[in-house]
Design a protein around this motif. Sequence first.
Motif, PDB file in Angstrom:
ATOM      1  N   ALA A  56       1.037  -1.723  -0.360  1.00 38.16           N
ATOM      2  CA  ALA A  56      -0.151   0.241  -0.119  1.00 38.16           C
ATOM      3  C   ALA A  56       0.436   1.588  -0.097  1.00 38.16           C
ATOM      4  O   ALA A  56       0.465   1.966  -0.866  1.00 38.16           O
ATOM      5  CB  ALA A  56      -0.978   0.135   1.290  1.00 38.16           C
ATOM      6  N   MET A  57       1.668   0.993   1.170  1.00 38.36           N
ATOM      7  CA  MET A  57       2.939   2.596   0.599  1.00 38.36           C
ATOM      8  C   MET A  57       3.974   2.680  -0.443  1.00 38.36           C
ATOM      9  O   MET A  57       3.716   4.335  -0.714  1.00 38.36           O
ATOM     10  CB  MET A  57       3.844   2.295   2.068  1.00 38.36           C
ATOM     11  CG  MET A  57       3.457   2.219   3.218  1.00 38.36           C
ATOM     12  SD  MET A  57       4.951   2.341   4.565  1.00 38.36           S
ATOM     13  CE  MET A  57       4.751   0.149   4.720  1.00 38.36           C
ATOM     14  N   GLY A  58       4.373   1.366  -1.282  1.00 36.02           N
ATOM     15  CA  GLY A  58       4.575   2.257  -2.573  1.00 36.02           C
ATOM     16  C   GLY A  58       3.753   1.989  -3.469  1.00 36.02           C
ATOM     17  O   GLY A  58       4.310   3.034  -4.120  1.00 36.02           O
ATOM     18  N   MET A  59       1.994   1.802  -3.627  1.00 40.30           N
ATOM     19  CA  MET A  59       1.449   2.314  -4.187  1.00 40.30           C
ATOM     20  C   MET A  59       1.212   4.300  -4.064  1.00 40.30           C
ATOM     21  O   MET A  59       1.671   4.429  -5.090  1.00 40.30           O
ATOM     22  CB  MET A  59       0.340   1.671  -3.671  1.00 40.30           C
ATOM     23  CG  MET A  59      -1.309   2.544  -5.348  1.00 40.30           C
ATOM     24  SD  MET A  59      -2.741   2.026  -4.485  1.00 40.30           S
ATOM     25  CE  MET A  59      -3.177   2.559  -3.032  1.00 40.30           C
ATOM     26  N   PHE A  60       1.019   4.324  -2.788  1.00 40.79           N
ATOM     27  CA  PHE A  60       0.937   5.708  -3.025  1.00 40.79           C
ATOM     28  C   PHE A  60       2.190   6.869  -3.200  1.00 40.79           C
ATOM     29  O   PHE A  60       2.546   7.870  -3.852  1.00 40.79           O
ATOM     30  CB  PHE A  60       0.563   6.121  -1.422  1.00 40.79           C
ATOM     31  CG  PHE A  60      -0.565   5.728  -1.041  1.00 40.79           C
ATOM     32  CD1 PHE A  60      -1.953   6.698  -1.618  1.00 40.79           C
ATOM     33  CD2 PHE A  60      -1.093   4.972  -0.526  1.00 40.79           C
ATOM     34  CE1 PHE A  60      -3.056   6.836  -1.461  1.00 40.79           C
ATOM     35  CE2 PHE A  60      -2.478   4.839   0.169  1.00 40.79           C
ATOM     36  CZ  PHE A  60      -3.398   5.915  -0.405  1.00 40.79           C
ATOM     37  N   GLU A  61       3.775   6.130  -2.716  1.00 41.97           N
ATOM     38  CA  GLU A  61       4.988   6.662  -2.671  1.00 41.97           C
ATOM     39  C   GLU A  61       4.455   6.300  -4.740  1.00 41.97           C
ATOM     40  O   GLU A  61       5.179   7.560  -5.146  1.00 41.97           O
ATOM     41  CB  GLU A  61       6.187   5.828  -3.080  1.00 41.97           C
ATOM     42  CG  GLU A  61       6.553   6.011  -0.546  1.00 41.97           C
ATOM     43  CD  GLU A  61       7.077   4.585  -0.776  1.00 41.97           C
ATOM     44  OE1 GLU A  61       8.008   3.940  -1.442  1.00 41.97           O
ATOM     45  OE2 GLU A  61       7.748   5.040   0.570  1.00 41.97           O
ATOM     46  N   LYS A  62       4.364   6.001  -6.107  1.00 40.96           N
ATOM     47  CA  LYS A  62       4.581   5.789  -6.792  1.00 40.96           C
ATOM     48  C   LYS A  62       3.460   7.180  -7.469  1.00 40.96           C
ATOM     49  O   LYS A  62       4.091   7.313  -8.341  1.00 40.96           O
ATOM     50  CB  LYS A  62       4.199   4.202  -7.485  1.00 40.96           C
ATOM     51  CG  LYS A  62       5.569   3.402  -7.383  1.00 40.96           C
ATOM     52  CD  LYS A  62       4.647   2.238  -8.516  1.00 40.96           C
ATOM     53  CE  LYS A  62       5.904   1.008  -8.480  1.00 40.96           C
ATOM     54  NZ  LYS A  62       5.021  -0.054  -8.983  1.00 40.96           N
ATOM     55  N   THR A  63       2.124   7.361  -6.973  1.00 41.39           N
ATOM     56  CA  THR A  63       2.037   8.110  -7.108  1.00 41.39           C
ATOM     57  C   THR A  63       1.956   9.989  -6.439  1.00 41.39           C
ATOM     58  O   THR A  63       1.274  10.566  -6.511  1.00 41.39           O
ATOM     59  CB  THR A  63       0.026   7.618  -7.306  1.00 41.39           C
ATOM     60  OG1 THR A  63       0.065   7.571  -5.206  1.00 41.39           O
ATOM     61  CG2 THR A  63      -0.189   6.253  -7.794  1.00 41.39           C
ATOM     62  N   HIS A  64       3.131   9.499  -5.978  1.00 36.54           N
ATOM     63  CA  HIS A  64       3.819  10.626  -4.878  1.00 36.54           C
ATOM     64  C   HIS A  64       2.833  11.573  -3.864  1.00 36.54           C
ATOM     65  O   HIS A  64       2.339  12.890  -4.578  1.00 36.54           O
ATOM     66  CB  HIS A  64       4.055  11.518  -6.648  1.00 36.54           C
ATOM     67  CG  HIS A  64       5.639  11.245  -7.925  1.00 36.54           C
ATOM     68  ND1 HIS A  64       6.343  11.504  -7.057  1.00 36.54           N
ATOM     69  CD2 HIS A  64       4.756  11.299  -8.896  1.00 36.54           C
ATOM     70  CE1 HIS A  64       6.365  10.797  -8.212  1.00 36.54           C
ATOM     71  NE2 HIS A  64       5.767  10.972  -9.297  1.00 36.54           N
ATOM     72  N   THR A  65       2.365  10.848  -3.510  1.00 33.72           N
ATOM     73  CA  THR A  65       1.182  11.314  -2.827  1.00 33.72           C
ATOM     74  C   THR A  65       1.745  11.041  -0.767  1.00 33.72           C
ATOM     75  O   THR A  65       2.182   9.734  -0.807  1.00 33.72           O
ATOM     76  CB  THR A  65      -0.290  10.290  -2.715  1.00 33.72           C
ATOM     77  OG1 THR A  65      -1.113   9.749  -3.829  1.00 33.72           O
ATOM     78  CG2 THR A  65      -0.771  10.009  -0.639  1.00 33.72           C
ATOM     79  N   PRO A  66       2.259  12.281   0.391  1.00 33.69           N
ATOM     80  CA  PRO A  66       2.487  11.246   1.119  1.00 33.69           C
ATOM     81  C   PRO A  66       2.150  10.663   2.332  1.00 33.69           C
ATOM     82  O   PRO A  66       1.115  10.422   2.096  1.00 33.69           O
ATOM     83  CB  PRO A  66       2.535  13.029   1.806  1.00 33.69           C
ATOM     84  CG  PRO A  66       2.626  13.751   0.637  1.00 33.69           C
ATOM     85  CD  PRO A  66       1.596  13.579  -0.410  1.00 33.69           C
ATOM     86  N   ILE A  67       3.071   9.617   3.050  1.00 30.92           N
ATOM     87  CA  ILE A  67       2.890   9.214   3.971  1.00 30.92           C
ATOM     88  C   ILE A  67       2.772   9.108   5.143  1.00 30.92           C
ATOM     89  O   ILE A  67       3.423   9.494   5.622  1.00 30.92           O
ATOM     90  CB  ILE A  67       2.809   7.417   3.809  1.00 30.92           C
ATOM     91  CG1 ILE A  67       3.548   6.838   2.248  1.00 30.92           C
ATOM     92  CG2 ILE A  67       3.555   6.532   5.130  1.00 30.92           C
ATOM     93  CD1 ILE A  67       1.965   6.187   1.906  1.00 30.92           C
ATOM     94  N   LEU A  68       1.139   9.581   5.455  1.00 31.89           N
ATOM     95  CA  LEU A  68       1.656  10.702   7.069  1.00 31.89           C
ATOM     96  C   LEU A  68       1.607   9.816   8.118  1.00 31.89           C
ATOM     97  O   LEU A  68       2.098  10.337   9.210  1.00 31.89           O
ATOM     98  CB  LEU A  68      -0.142  11.324   6.780  1.00 31.89           C
ATOM     99  CG  LEU A  68      -0.392  11.852   6.103  1.00 31.89           C
ATOM    100  CD1 LEU A  68      -1.524  12.618   6.400  1.00 31.89           C
ATOM    101  CD2 LEU A  68       0.768  12.891   5.756  1.00 31.89           C
ATOM    102  N   GLY A  69       1.400   8.367   7.779  1.00 25.63           N
ATOM    103  CA  GLY A  69       2.048   7.024   9.388  1.00 25.63           C
ATOM    104  C   GLY A  69       1.457   6.127   9.258  1.00 25.63           C
ATOM    105  O   GLY A  69       0.416   5.635   8.269  1.00 25.63           O
ATOM    106  N   LEU A  70       1.980   5.039   9.813  1.00 27.71           N
ATOM    107  CA  LEU A  70       1.402   4.112   9.663  1.00 27.71           C
ATOM    108  C   LEU A  70       0.807   4.231  11.765  1.00 27.71           C
ATOM    109  O   LEU A  70       1.520   4.473  12.261  1.00 27.71           O
ATOM    110  CB  LEU A  70       1.992   2.663   9.756  1.00 27.71           C
ATOM    111  CG  LEU A  70       2.654   1.887   8.650  1.00 27.71           C
ATOM    112  CD1 LEU A  70       3.130   2.578   7.576  1.00 27.71           C
ATOM    113  CD2 LEU A  70       3.675   1.022   9.310  1.00 27.71           C
ATOM    114  N   ILE A  71      -0.305   3.507  11.647  1.00 27.77           N
ATOM    115  CA  ILE A  71      -1.361   3.251  12.503  1.00 27.77           C
ATOM    116  C   ILE A  71      -1.450   1.344  13.193  1.00 27.77           C
ATOM    117  O   ILE A  71      -1.911   1.325  12.198  1.00 27.77           O
ATOM    118  CB  ILE A  71      -2.055   3.289  12.386  1.00 27.77           C
ATOM    119  CG1 ILE A  71      -3.217   3.906  14.006  1.00 27.77           C
ATOM    120  CG2 ILE A  71      -3.246   3.685  11.352  1.00 27.77           C
ATOM    121  CD1 ILE A  71      -4.612   5.183  14.230  1.00 27.77           C
ATOM    122  N   GLU A  72      -0.878   1.113  14.359  1.00 31.00           N
ATOM    123  CA  GLU A  72      -0.506  -0.293  14.069  1.00 31.00           C
ATOM    124  C   GLU A  72      -2.205  -0.477  14.717  1.00 31.00           C
ATOM    125  O   GLU A  72      -2.863  -0.255  16.678  1.00 31.00           O
ATOM    126  CB  GLU A  72       0.083  -1.245  15.283  1.00 31.00           C
ATOM    127  CG  GLU A  72      -0.069  -2.389  15.488  1.00 31.00           C
ATOM    128  CD  GLU A  72       1.563  -2.456  16.356  1.00 31.00           C
ATOM    129  OE1 GLU A  72       2.470  -2.521  15.607  1.00 31.00           O
ATOM    130  OE2 GLU A  72       1.812  -2.593  17.653  1.00 31.00           O
TER     131      GLU A  72
END
Length: 358
Positions: free
Chosen positions: A253-269
């Motif tokens: 999921a993080m990889g998909m957003f990185e490819k579309t240049h969307t910032p990852i605000l963080g992970l929540i467990e």
Amino acid sequence: MSDALLARLDKITDPASGKGLVDAARLDGAVIDKGVATIVLKANADEDSATLKAAIESAALELNDVERVRVITTIQRSPGAPTKADAPRQAAADSPRPAKRIIAVAAGKGGVGKSTVAANLAAALAKQGLRVAILDADIYGPSIPRLFGLRDIKGLKKTDKGIKPAESHGVRIVSMGFLTKPDQPVVWRGPMVQGAIQQFLNEADWGDPDVLFIDMPPGTGDAQLAIAQTVAIDGAVIACTPQDLALDDARKAMGMFEKTHTPILGLIENMSVFLCPHCGEPSDIFGHGGARAEAEAMGVPFLGEIPLTIELRERSDSGHPVAFGDGPVADAFARAADAMLASADEARKPAPEIAFSS
């Protein structure tokens, strides 16, 4: 697709080519399910699509097994115009924004509590007095109506300002769950899903919220990619559980957003630890600390740990998000929401300029 419906629609003349809509390849989908005809029309930006939609509705209603018609439009660009592949994020950024911040809540797989996380992050901000809205983009498995106690809503009204969202606890909500029965599956192909999400987003009267959450479908397929490419998302929150299997999918999921240049605000467990209702002792039934370690390894913020409790399950089922109450789970969501907003503010900051002396 329905052959009878296609035959009716092909009698409608395409204004651009003079052919029938089917021969002109203007349709991405046409199905009839339980009396509802859903048609996906590829609309041209320079045509009167309202007139064409009216003709489609009239033709579909001529069929005996059609009681209601839903026309979803997707825009075709003129030859030579920029495509989504050329500059998707720029095109989205240039479009009118329905909210001050748009935050996607996503997961690489189902079953990790993504919708519960989205609902309670929204509830935590609403509790602080912010104006909050949620677009439930999980077309196939909408959970937001249940989480907010809105399962009895039937349909969405449309006013001069657009689609009127339902509202619960001060949160405005648009969901496919309001348009289908609880036991009715949505049997749609990718373009139909994408068109519905875009219409919900662009045509709803959101009321200029401070934060609009998009509860993303699980996974990394067409619908997820379409949202990431066509919506100016300020950032994405990735929900996962501590176990390695869930973390593997969270990376995707993080990889998909990185490819579309969307910032990852963080992970929540989510489900970080189970708190026994009798003795209060914690049990790491899914492991513990995996998301924190993954966030550190990926260089993204870690937003917090959400414990699994009986109260969380009961309040989710009853439609009263736990973040509106008090206690350890509500406190955990409040901290995660604050960390998310801080991360979003940081993501908005422009990159520092380097000045070279002459």
